[in-house]
Every structure is written in C-alpha cells, then in structure tokens.
Design an enzyme around this catalytic site. Structure first.
Site, short mmCIF file in Angstrom:
data_model
loop_
_atom_site.label_atom_id
_atom_site.label_comp_id
_atom_site.label_asym_id
_atom_site.label_seq_id
_atom_site.Cartn_x
_atom_site.Cartn_y
_atom_site.Cartn_z
N ASP A 50 0.83 -1.22 0.00
CA ASP A 50 0.00 0.00 0.00
C ASP A 50 0.86 1.26 0.00
O ASP A 50 0.36 2.36 -0.19
CB ASP A 50 -1.02 0.00 1.14
CG ASP A 50 -0.42 0.23 2.53
OD1 ASP A 50 0.82 0.39 2.64
OD2 ASP A 50 -1.19 0.26 3.50
N ASP A 51 2.17 1.12 0.24
CA ASP A 51 3.05 2.30 0.30
C ASP A 51 3.45 2.80 -1.09
O ASP A 51 4.07 3.86 -1.20
CB ASP A 51 4.31 1.97 1.10
CG ASP A 51 3.99 1.70 2.57
OD1 ASP A 51 3.18 2.44 3.14
OD2 ASP A 51 4.53 0.73 3.13
N SER A 82 -1.57 4.24 1.96
CA SER A 82 -1.64 3.68 3.31
C SER A 82 -2.99 3.98 3.95
O SER A 82 -3.57 5.04 3.70
CB SER A 82 -0.54 4.30 4.18
OG SER A 82 0.72 3.89 3.73
N ASN A 155 4.78 -3.57 4.89
CA ASN A 155 4.26 -2.24 5.11
C ASN A 155 5.22 -1.46 6.01
O ASN A 155 5.86 -2.05 6.88
CB ASN A 155 2.90 -2.36 5.81
CG ASN A 155 2.27 -1.02 6.06
OD1 ASN A 155 1.92 -0.33 5.13
ND2 ASN A 155 2.15 -0.64 7.32
N SER A 187 4.35 -6.68 7.59
CA SER A 187 4.51 -5.31 8.07
C SER A 187 5.71 -5.24 8.99
O SER A 187 6.06 -6.24 9.63
CB SER A 187 3.26 -4.86 8.84
OG SER A 187 2.10 -5.00 8.03
#
Ligand SMILES: *[C@@H]1O[C@H](CO)[C@@H](O)[C@H](O)[C@H]1NC(C)=O
Ligand SMILES: *[C@@H]1O[C@H](CO)[C@@H](O)[C@H](O)[C@H]1NC(C)=O
Ligand SMILES: *[C@@H]1O[C@H](CO)[C@@H](O)[C@H](O)[C@H]1NC(C)=O
Length: 330
Positions: A50-51, A82, A155, A187
């Site tokens: 998502d970054d 994010s 993440n 993450s």
C-alpha cells in the site's frame, strides 16, 4: 553472425542500424527464452503493497524474492495508499506524478518500468493493484498460469491488532484470498516512506537496514509455506506477519524466531486457539512484537471475511505447515 563493418556503417547506415537492431532483438529473445525456462522452476508470486510501487521496502522484498528463485511480478499503487483498507476504484490517468516522481502527470492508469516490465503501478487502491497483478499481469508473465502466492508489503509500520482493519497492505492480501489465492501480509515496525533509490544512496539508513532485514525474514517463511503440498492455506485464510522494530539486539535474520500469534486479544467468550506451546491461547501479535529485544516475528492466521482471527481448525492447518520454522515465545 556478421557484424557491421565500419565502411558499411558510413555507406549504408540505415541498413546497418537495422541489422544491429535485428541482432539485438535476437539476443533479447534468446535471453527471454532462457529466462522463461528458469522461471518454470520458480514458483510464481504477485507482490503488492500500500506504500506504493517505488517504496524501498517493497523493492528490497522484490530483490530478496527474486534472489530466492521466485518468479515475481510487482503490482502496487502509483502513490502511497496507506490506511485505505479494502477500498477499491477504477484506475485513472495520473493527475499528479507517481510517488518520488517515478512517472509523469498524464501517465496511463496502469504502467510499468520500461527497463523492467515486471515492475508495475496501478493508479488506484491496494486492492486494485492486487487484482491487476492477479488478473492481468500473472497470466501475461506466468504463461497463462495463476500465481502460487500473493505477498503484500512489508508495510512501513506495524499492522497488529485492530490496525489490520484499516491497513491497505492487509486489504490487498485479503483481496487475493477473496479471489481464491493464498496470501501473506507483511509489516515492519521501523523505517519510513522513502524511495527504493535510498537502498543504494543511503544503505546505512534505518529504512535501508530495516528493508533488508525484513526482506530476509520473509524468505524462510515463504520458502517453508511453498515447500508444502497445495493448498498452501485453507480457503478464505491469509497470514498476517509483523516484524518488530529494529533494535541493536536483533540485526541478523538468523537471530529471529517466528511465533504463532492471534490478532485480537481474547475475551472470556473467545473459543480456544490451537493447542501449542503448552496452552490453547496464542499470544497477541502486539505482545510478541513489543518484546523487541527478543527478536520475535508474529505470524497470525486471519479470516479474510472479517480480518479477524481464524478458527482453531485453521490455526492448526497453519501450525502444521509452518511447524519447522515456528518457535514458542518463551
Ligand atoms: C526501472 O528498472 C531499472 C533497471 O532495473 C532501474 O534502474 C530503475 O531504477 C527502475 N525504475 C523504476 C521507476 O523503478
Ligand atoms: C539486548 O542487548 C543489550 C545490550 O547489548 C543486552 O544487555 C541485553 O541483555 C540484550 N537483551 C536480550 C533479550 O538479549
Ligand atoms: C477455516 O476458515 C474458513 C473461512 O473462514 C471457514 O469457512 C472454515 O470453517 C474454517 N475451517 C475450520 C476447520 O475451522
């Protein structure tokens, strides 16, 4: 094969250029064929996050997965998305540049690195980039076959406990599971939102060190899961993996243990977890990664339907798959 002589180049530069191009094409084709043969042996992974597609963490992960012999296609948002959970939209033409200026305004809704077409962006949400990777890129790069596994992240920032509900990294991995593919969301507690170019320009920065450590820590887990018979995970199930913040105690991947955990704290009505390490209650992932000097990675079994803890039956499935690399926390 003959080469263009110097006078020929002067006399008939167009023809000679064409011959040079034809030779180059032949070489590229040969390289592609050799590459395809090697890729047959490697299991096929779609890598998302998502970054954004140019974030240091995902690029270090891509390199480590490639080095481990996997056939990897990267499909990530064009910009940092994010905290967007399972949001979805139709990808659109870029009205701002891609993150870190990696594509100009006006670029198409989906695009790729001209020097490496396996690196793709999607100008929408993490869910949309996972979907594009699975539905469009996988058939193209994997000779029509489906990915063996979808991996998301790592993440920048932990996704443990209720945070999983808003995480785009978890959202992307969940999408893969809802489409019928096993997935892992990764993450990490340290690092920041910087370009992949930082890995080379500032290799001793916290983000670069974290990116490399987390990438190294992903490999034994992916290797173990993909060395077992299919299905790798039960239907409707993904793994949520959290790496702790960097500490001076835990700098090498070999110092770490992988601990089976649960996402949410149990209440009195919560049914028992899988029986392991002498108890039927798994530690929470937050309690595992907060013991940061003990070098522990939390591995939780998540139900895609609600991003909550899986049943003991599904935890058992995962425990049996991963037991060669799992440890008790104390
Ligand atoms: C594209 O790939 C080339 C070759 O690997 C690399 O040097 C370049 O940094 C990449 N660009 C982006 C935006 O990823
Ligand atoms: C972590 O490192 C510190 C300083 O090197 C040391 O005193 C401490 O015992 C270590 N903790 C663990 C759990 O290994
Ligand atoms: C595993 O999880 C799936 C999806 O949530 C559920 O339908 C199934 O009943 C679970 N299996 C076991 C053995 O608990």
């Amino acid at each position: 094969m003959r080469t263009c002589a110097r006078e020929e180049r002067i006399k008939a530069s167009t023809t000679c250029k064409f011959q040079t191009m034809a030779r180059l094409f032949h070489t590229v084709l040969l390289a592609a064929l050799i590459g395809a043969a090697a890729a047959e042996a490697g299991q096929k992974l779609v890598l998302t996050n998502d970054d954004g597609w140019a974030a240091a963490f995902v690029r270090a992960h891509e390199s480590a997965l490639n080095a481990a012999g996997y056939d990897v296609v990267l499909s990530c948002p064009a910009v940092d998305k994010s905290g967007t959970g399972s949001s979805t939209a139709t990808p659109t033409v870029l009205t701002n540049p891609c993150e870190f200026n990696t594509c100009p305004v006006g670029s198409p809704p989906e695009g790729f690195n001209a020097s490496n077409p396996r690196q793709n962006y999607v100008n929408a949400f993490p869910v949309d980039s996972a979907r594009f990777g699975i539905q469009t890129l996988a058939p193209k790069f994997f000779n029509g076959s489906a990915p063996d596994l979808v991996v998301a992240g790592p993440n920048v920032g932990s996704n443990a406990g209720s945070t999983v509900l808003i995480s785009g990294t978890v959202g992307a991995a969940t999408e893969a599971v809802l489409e019928g593919f096993p997935a892992i969301a990764f993450s990490g507690g340290s690092g920041s939102q910087v370009s992949y170019t930082t890995l080379e320009s500032d290799p001793t920065s916290t983000t670069s060190r974290a990116a490399l450590l987390y990438a190294d820590l992903s490999i034994p887990l992916v290797n173990q899961l993909l060395s077992t018979p299919k299905p790798f995970l039960p239907g409707g199930i993904l793994l949520n993996v959290n790496f702790p913040s960097l500490t001076s105690n835990c700098t090498a991947a070999s110092a770490f243990k992988y601990v089976l955990a649960r996402i949410n704290p149990a209440s009195s009505g919560t049914p028992p977890d899988v029986s392991t390490c002498g108890t039927t209650r798994l530690p929470t992932e937050n309690s595992i990664i907060s013991r940061s000097t003990e070098c522990l990675v939390s591995v939780s079994v998540m139900q895609a339907s609600n991003k909550g803890d899986a049943t003991a039956g599904n935890q058992t499935f995962v425990l049996e798959k991963l037991s060669p690399i799992l440890s008790c926390s104390s």
